[in-house]
Motif scaffolding. Structure first.
Motif, PDB file in Angstrom:
ATOM      1  N   UNK A  48       0.830  -1.204   0.000  1.00 44.99           N
ATOM      2  CA  UNK A  48       0.000   0.000   0.000  1.00 44.99           C
ATOM      3  C   UNK A  48       0.866   1.256   0.000  1.00 44.99           C
ATOM      4  N   UNK A  49       1.903   1.229   0.805  1.00 42.46           N
ATOM      5  CA  UNK A  49       2.780   2.409   0.912  1.00 42.46           C
ATOM      6  C   UNK A  49       3.531   2.647  -0.393  1.00 42.46           C
ATOM      7  N   UNK A  50       3.968   1.587  -1.041  1.00 41.50           N
ATOM      8  CA  UNK A  50       4.653   1.724  -2.330  1.00 41.50           C
ATOM      9  C   UNK A  50       3.702   2.326  -3.360  1.00 41.50           C
ATOM     10  N   UNK A  51       2.453   1.865  -3.349  1.00 36.42           N
ATOM     11  CA  UNK A  51       1.455   2.427  -4.268  1.00 36.42           C
ATOM     12  C   UNK A  51       1.249   3.918  -4.010  1.00 36.42           C
ATOM     13  N   UNK A  52       1.178   4.297  -2.733  1.00 39.88           N
ATOM     14  CA  UNK A  52       1.003   5.714  -2.385  1.00 39.88           C
ATOM     15  C   UNK A  52       2.184   6.546  -2.870  1.00 39.88           C
ATOM     16  N   UNK A  53       3.373   6.041  -2.641  1.00 36.57           N
ATOM     17  CA  UNK A  53       4.567   6.791  -3.038  1.00 36.57           C
ATOM     18  C   UNK A  53       4.671   6.910  -4.553  1.00 36.57           C
ATOM     19  N   UNK A  54       4.332   5.863  -5.258  1.00 40.11           N
ATOM     20  CA  UNK A  54       4.431   5.930  -6.719  1.00 40.11           C
ATOM     21  C   UNK A  54       3.338   6.820  -7.298  1.00 40.11           C
ATOM     22  N   UNK A  55       2.160   6.880  -6.644  1.00 43.78           N
ATOM     23  CA  UNK A  55       1.086   7.760  -7.104  1.00 43.78           C
ATOM     24  C   UNK A  55       1.437   9.224  -6.861  1.00 43.78           C
ATOM     25  N   UNK A  56       2.046   9.517  -5.731  1.00 41.59           N
ATOM     26  CA  UNK A  56       2.390  10.894  -5.401  1.00 41.59           C
ATOM     27  C   UNK A  56       3.527  11.412  -6.269  1.00 41.59           C
ATOM     28  N   UNK A  57       4.415  10.573  -6.634  1.00 42.09           N
ATOM     29  CA  UNK A  57       5.573  10.998  -7.405  1.00 42.09           C
ATOM     30  C   UNK A  57       6.623  11.667  -6.539  1.00 42.09           C
ATOM     31  N   UNK A  58       6.370  11.768  -5.250  1.00 43.62           N
ATOM     32  CA  UNK A  58       7.296  12.437  -4.335  1.00 43.62           C
ATOM     33  C   UNK A  58       8.244  11.450  -3.663  1.00 43.62           C
TER      34      UNK A  58
ATOM     35  N   UNK B 172      11.063   8.990  -3.005  1.00 38.10           N
ATOM     36  CA  UNK B 172      12.367   8.752  -3.613  1.00 38.10           C
ATOM     37  C   UNK B 172      12.670   7.270  -3.648  1.00 38.10           C
ATOM     38  N   UNK B 173      13.785   6.952  -4.260  1.00 36.94           N
ATOM     39  CA  UNK B 173      14.185   5.547  -4.350  1.00 36.94           C
ATOM     40  C   UNK B 173      14.521   4.986  -2.976  1.00 36.94           C
ATOM     41  N   UNK B 174      14.977   5.839  -2.086  1.00 40.90           N
ATOM     42  CA  UNK B 174      15.302   5.368  -0.732  1.00 40.90           C
ATOM     43  C   UNK B 174      14.056   4.888  -0.007  1.00 40.90           C
ATOM     44  N   UNK B 175      12.950   5.620  -0.147  1.00 42.74           N
ATOM     45  CA  UNK B 175      11.704   5.238   0.513  1.00 42.74           C
ATOM     46  C   UNK B 175      11.168   3.924  -0.006  1.00 42.74           C
ATOM     47  N   UNK B 176      11.184   3.757  -1.314  1.00 39.73           N
ATOM     48  CA  UNK B 176      10.700   2.507  -1.919  1.00 39.73           C
ATOM     49  C   UNK B 176      11.597   1.353  -1.505  1.00 39.73           C
ATOM     50  N   UNK B 177      12.897   1.607  -1.515  1.00 42.78           N
ATOM     51  CA  UNK B 177      13.840   0.568  -1.103  1.00 42.78           C
ATOM     52  C   UNK B 177      13.609   0.161   0.347  1.00 42.78           C
ATOM     53  N   UNK B 178      13.383   1.136   1.219  1.00 43.70           N
ATOM     54  CA  UNK B 178      13.153   0.847   2.636  1.00 43.70           C
ATOM     55  C   UNK B 178      11.873   0.033   2.816  1.00 43.70           C
ATOM     56  N   UNK B 179      10.848   0.369   2.080  1.00 42.52           N
ATOM     57  CA  UNK B 179       9.593  -0.373   2.193  1.00 42.52           C
ATOM     58  C   UNK B 179       9.731  -1.786   1.648  1.00 42.52           C
ATOM     59  N   UNK B 180      10.430  -1.920   0.551  1.00 44.53           N
ATOM     60  CA  UNK B 180      10.663  -3.242  -0.007  1.00 44.53           C
ATOM     61  C   UNK B 180      11.491  -4.088   0.963  1.00 44.53           C
ATOM     62  N   UNK B 181      12.460  -3.474   1.575  1.00 44.41           N
ATOM     63  CA  UNK B 181      13.289  -4.161   2.564  1.00 44.41           C
ATOM     64  C   UNK B 181      12.447  -4.610   3.762  1.00 44.41           C
ATOM     65  N   UNK B 182      11.510  -3.768   4.199  1.00 44.20           N
ATOM     66  CA  UNK B 182      10.629  -4.133   5.309  1.00 44.20           C
ATOM     67  C   UNK B 182       9.741  -5.320   4.937  1.00 44.20           C
ATOM     68  N   UNK B 183       9.249  -5.336   3.704  1.00 46.38           N
ATOM     69  CA  UNK B 183       8.420  -6.451   3.253  1.00 46.38           C
ATOM     70  C   UNK B 183       9.229  -7.744   3.227  1.00 46.38           C
ATOM     71  N   UNK B 184      10.450  -7.664   2.729  1.00 48.58           N
ATOM     72  CA  UNK B 184      11.314  -8.842   2.694  1.00 48.58           C
ATOM     73  C   UNK B 184      11.653  -9.323   4.099  1.00 48.58           C
ATOM     74  N   UNK B 185      11.863  -8.395   5.013  1.00 49.51           N
ATOM     75  CA  UNK B 185      12.159  -8.772   6.393  1.00 49.51           C
ATOM     76  C   UNK B 185      10.974  -9.494   7.021  1.00 49.51           C
ATOM     77  N   UNK B 186       9.766  -8.996   6.764  1.00 51.97           N
ATOM     78  CA  UNK B 186       8.570  -9.662   7.288  1.00 51.97           C
ATOM     79  C   UNK B 186       8.414 -11.061   6.735  1.00 51.97           C
ATOM     80  N   UNK B 187       8.637 -11.210   5.441  1.00 47.39           N
ATOM     81  CA  UNK B 187       8.534 -12.532   4.818  1.00 47.39           C
ATOM     82  C   UNK B 187       9.616 -13.465   5.362  1.00 47.39           C
TER      83      UNK B 187
END
Length: 87
Positions: free
Chosen positions: A37-47, A49-64
């Protein structure tokens, strides 16, 4: 003949392990959906950065990884109880 004390303790531990595994799987799924959801929000806003998406992806991988580790630990525990070896 009733169950022995050890058998009762094993059953209790197995039930607790199942509860913890289910809780870990649920937590992993929650983290993945939140991250998605957060990745979708960030990509929709366009604001975002790559660091935010990377951090969220990292959090998802950590949970898995957390959920998979709990499941693996449970399987190893079950294998030890099924095939005990003398030391």
């Amino acid at each position: 003949m009733g169950k022995s004390n050890i058998s009762k303790k094993i059953d209790k531990l197995e039930k607790e392990t199942d509860k913890l595994r289910k809780k870990a799987e649920k937590k992993g799924k929650d983290l993945q959906s939140t991250t998605s959801d957060r990745i979708d929000e960030l990509s929709d806003d366009g604001k975002g950065g790559k660091k935010g998406i990377f951090a969220l992806l990292l959090a998802a991988l950590a949970g898995a990884a957390f959920a998979l580790k709990k499941k693996r630990d449970q399987e190893l525990d079950e294998a030890l109880w099924e095939e005990p070896r003398s030391i």
